[in-house]
Structures are given as C-alpha cells and as structure tokens.
Write an enzyme that holds these catalytic residues in place. Structure first.
Site, PDB file in Angstrom:
ATOM      1  N   TYR A  62      46.985  16.849  57.686  1.00  7.34           N
ATOM      2  CA  TYR A  62      46.945  16.255  56.349  1.00  7.34           C
ATOM      3  C   TYR A  62      47.416  17.244  55.283  1.00  7.34           C
ATOM      4  CZ  TYR A  62      43.893  12.699  58.553  1.00  7.34           C
ATOM      5  OH  TYR A  62      43.354  11.722  59.358  1.00  7.34           O
ATOM      6  N   ASP A  90      40.800  13.813  73.397  1.00  3.92           N
ATOM      7  CA  ASP A  90      40.644  12.511  74.063  1.00  3.92           C
ATOM      8  C   ASP A  90      39.407  12.505  74.963  1.00  3.92           C
ATOM      9  OD1 ASP A  90      42.072  14.409  75.465  1.00  3.92           O
ATOM     10  OD2 ASP A  90      43.573  13.041  76.266  1.00  3.92           O
ATOM     11  N   ASP A 125      38.496  13.697  61.652  1.00  3.64           N
ATOM     12  CA  ASP A 125      38.429  12.449  60.889  1.00  3.64           C
ATOM     13  C   ASP A 125      38.087  11.304  61.841  1.00  3.64           C
ATOM     14  OD1 ASP A 125      38.684  10.534  58.950  1.00  3.64           O
ATOM     15  OD2 ASP A 125      40.852  10.711  58.721  1.00  3.64           O
ATOM     16  N   LYS A 168      43.912  20.029  71.314  1.00  4.58           N
ATOM     17  CA  LYS A 168      44.811  19.174  72.099  1.00  4.58           C
ATOM     18  C   LYS A 168      45.964  20.064  72.560  1.00  4.58           C
ATOM     19  CE  LYS A 168      46.194  15.351  73.913  1.00  4.58           C
ATOM     20  NZ  LYS A 168      45.508  14.746  75.070  1.00  4.58           N
ATOM     21  N   ASP A 177      34.213   9.216  62.582  1.00  4.76           N
ATOM     22  CA  ASP A 177      33.959   7.769  62.499  1.00  4.76           C
ATOM     23  C   ASP A 177      33.285   7.274  63.779  1.00  4.76           C
ATOM     24  OD1 ASP A 177      35.173   7.712  59.990  1.00  4.76           O
ATOM     25  OD2 ASP A 177      36.199   5.821  60.401  1.00  4.76           O
TER      26      ASP A 177
HETATM   27 MG    MG Z   1      37.816   8.833  57.816  1.00  3.71          MG
END
Ligand code: MG
Ligand code: NAI
Length: 358
Positions: free
Chosen positions: A138, A222, A246, A189, A250
């Site tokens: 980001y 993963d 991020d 990763k 969630d």
């Molecule tokens: Mg989020």
C-alpha cells in the site's frame, strides 16, 4: 492534572454513531479514574465534506491535528465517492503523514460471544496482529498508462525497505515479549515473492537475535489462514505486511465473532506524531441511521488509546466493562445475533464503568 487532547474524526456512516458512543465512554472512564482529563476537538471531515469542498479534509487538516495527543477515528466510505478517494484522502493521508507505521490489532474471543469455531475458548483465541502500516503493497507506488486502450497497463508496486521492515519487526518482537506467551509468528510469502518477502524473512531472523527470549516461527500467508482457523491456540503475536495483515485481520475479526467488536491502533511508536485509534470496520452504509451499530470495537479502540497515554488502570477498567457488557446477551446488537441498540450497549457500558466492581 494531566490532560490529553483528542481529535475526534467520526467520518462517514456509522462512524459518527460509534465515535459519539466512544466519547461518552471515554469521558465516563476519565471521570471515574479522576487522575487525568480528556478534551475533544471535533472535525467534520469525510465524504460530506468532500461533496461540499472537493477534498476529504482541508489543506491544513494535518496541521490542525498534529498537536493532539491522539486521534479517535470512525470510518470513511460513501457510495457516491470512490473508495480510493475517501481512503487516501483522509485515513491513509493521516496514517502515512504521521508515520503511524505500526498497526496493532488485538483479537480475542470476548466473554459471551460465540464465534464460528467449535470448542475454542478465549484462552485459545487471544492474538495481537501487527500490520506494517507504512509501506509494502500500500505504498502508493505504481501507475496506469494507455488508459482505456487495449494495451492499457497498470502497475502496483510493493515497497519493502530495510528501515521499514526492521522497525516493524523490532516493534512486533517487543510486543510479543511483553505478552505472557512471548511467541511471535512472522507471516510471509517468500516462496512466490522472492525479493521483498525474502528480505522480510532475513530481517526477521536478524531482529530475532535481539530477542532471544521470544519464541518465533514463520508461516506462509496462505497456510496461515488455515492455522488461524484450525489451530488458533498455537498463535499469539503475529506480524505481517500491510496487505497480508489487512486480510488476516478481517479473518481474525470474523473468527472472534464480529467485525463490530474488532479494534485497531495506528501507532507512531516514537511518538513524534499523534497515533490514531479506530474500529476496523467501515462505514456500514447498510445499517446507518438504524441505531444498531455495535460500538464495542470503538470502546476497545478507546482502551488502546488510554493504554497509549500510559493510563493502564483506566484502560483495564474500560476493558472489564467491555467484557461485562459482551457477557450479557441482552447487550448484543444484531451483528452478534441480539436485538440491542447502540444506545443500550453504551448505557450498559456507562453503568458498568460507574458501578462499584469494575
Ligand atoms: Mg481491512
Ligand atoms: P463495513 O465494515 O462497513 O461493513 C461490512 C459488514 O459488517 C456490513 O454488513 C456492516 O453492516 C457490518 N458491520 C460493520 N461494522 C459494524 C458494526 N460496528 N456493527 C454492526 N455491523 C457492522 O465494510 P464494507 O461494507 O465493505 O465497506 C463500506 C464502506 O466502508 C466502503 O466505502 C469501504 O471503503 C469503507 N471502509 C472503510 C474503512 C475505514 O474507514 N477504516 C474500513 C473498511 C471499509
């Protein structure tokens, strides 16, 4: 008496509903504690402001909150304003300009809340996710050429710097050390992303040498989703890149019962700038104005703010009140399967804070 100045930015949608509730609760905790004072300045920035002024906050917006001790943020996002405009125009503008590089997301199965995992208790699901909050995927690097043509091309470049990765690793190892289990899982990763993520792994190993008392391991992102779901008790503190964390947070919020209870702190650990405290959820336009937004994520975020101020006793009292409220099913709003309103949950909090035993 010490006074902390808080910039309140409710933003859009249910942001205003939960921040109003959060301020009531913070004021009650400060009043009950008696050892410090809180003052609030209110800023009406967000998508309404954008419709009137063509920008999410004024040009000198950052200067107007730079001197505050903390920011209490609601959420941004409205159907008629592109999400990347609202996000970059306000929330990310604050996070990046104030170098809030450590995004801390505690996740716990609170008393009274039934999560989707069978047979998992609050001892099993008690994590802190540390999200690198300043660079990575980001960082805002990239661009688009040949717009609309068949040969259109877009790049979205992830940036990993030695300085940025080292500081988030040090922060995460330090946080892991401060928790009883002293255990850190570094998410990566590095099998597929063989530049930035390989450096990430190397720096993790270097920083680990500074923290010999912290047990640490590495997980591919993963496989991490499966481990969080199937073996939650094997995890404690978790550090991951901006994008990976991020997504994982969630998932974590869902495993802990609801997005409506998940808090976050965007910290500048060096305290050069104000840090920002906010619920993880967005503006939830589907329930706005119904008075049923769950304010618990904002209450928990407020507790993180008090901790950041060094008011540990007040923060602990606020969290005991949160646990008392979540333990009572009559205080569960619809996202937790109940019928309580924001007002009812807030009143129960105020009663718990002012009660004798919290
Ligand atoms: Mg989020
Ligand atoms: P959302 O988090 O707003 O809502 C997702 C679902 O969870 C909805 O069904 C909503 O009703 C429910 N929900 C969320 N918070 C709740 C709460 N406190 N109490 C009860 N139910 C709750 O995510 P969504 O719908 O993807 O995004 C809506 C807008 O919010 C978008 O414009 C998005 O860009 C923005 N957004 C902003 C964030 C921020 O400001 N930090 C974070 C996430 C989304």
């Amino acid at each position: 008496m010490e006074e902390f100045r808080i910039a309140a930015i409710p933003g859009d949608g249910i942001g205003t509903e939960v921040v109003t509730a959060g301020i009531e609760v913070l004021e009650a905790v400060a009043g009950r504690d008696g050892g410090f004072r809180l003052s609030f300045d209110h800023f009406d920035w967000g998508s309404d402001y954008y419709r009137r002024h063509g920008e999410m906050m004024p040009k000198d917006g950052l200067d107007r909150i730079r001197g505050h001790d903390a920011i209490l943020f609601g959420a941004v996002g409205a159907p008629d304003v592109p999400d990347h405009v609202s996000l970059w125009g306000l929330r990310l503008a604050i996070c990046q300009s104030f170098d809030q590089y450590a995004n801390v997301r505690p996740v716990r199965l609170l008393p009274g809340i039934v999560g989707p995992l069978r047979g998992v208790s609050s001892d099993d699901l008690d994590w802190v996710i540390v999200r690198e909050n300043s660079e990575g995927e980001y960082a805002g690097q990239g661009g688009r050429s040949h717009r609309g043509l068949p040969e259109e091309v877009a790049t979205e470049v992830a940036i990993f710097t030695r300085a940025g990765v080292t500081r988030i690793m040090r922060f995460a190892f330090g946080l892991a050390r401060s928790r009883p289990r002293k255990r850190l899982t570094v998410v990566t990763k590095s099998n597929a992303q063989r530049h930035g993520m390989v450096m990430w792994d190397e720096i993790a190993a270097e920083v680990a040498a500074e923290f010999p008392d912290v047990a640490w391991d590495k997980m591919l992102v993963d496989a991490m989703t499966a481990r969080m779901t199937l073996h939650p008790a094997t995890l404690d503190t978790i550090v991951a890149t901006n994008l990976h964390a991020d997504i994982l947070s969630d998932l974590a919020a869902a495993l802990a019962g609801s997005l409506g209870i998940a808090p976050t702190a965007n910290l500048d650990p060096e305290r050069r700038f104000p840090s920002m405290f906010e619920p993880i959820h967005g503006s939830a336009m589907d329930i706005v104005g119904k008075g049923i937004a769950n304010p618990v994520a904002t209450f928990w975020s407020a507790a993180l703010m008090l901790d950041h101020f060094g008011e540990a006793a007040a923060a602990a009292r606020l969290m005991r009140a949160v646990e008392r409220v979540t333990a009572d099913p009559s205080c569960h709003p619809p996202d937790l399967g109940g019928t309580a309103t924001t007002r009812m949950v807030t009143d129960a909090m105020l009663a718990a804070i002012c009660g004798e035993n919290v």
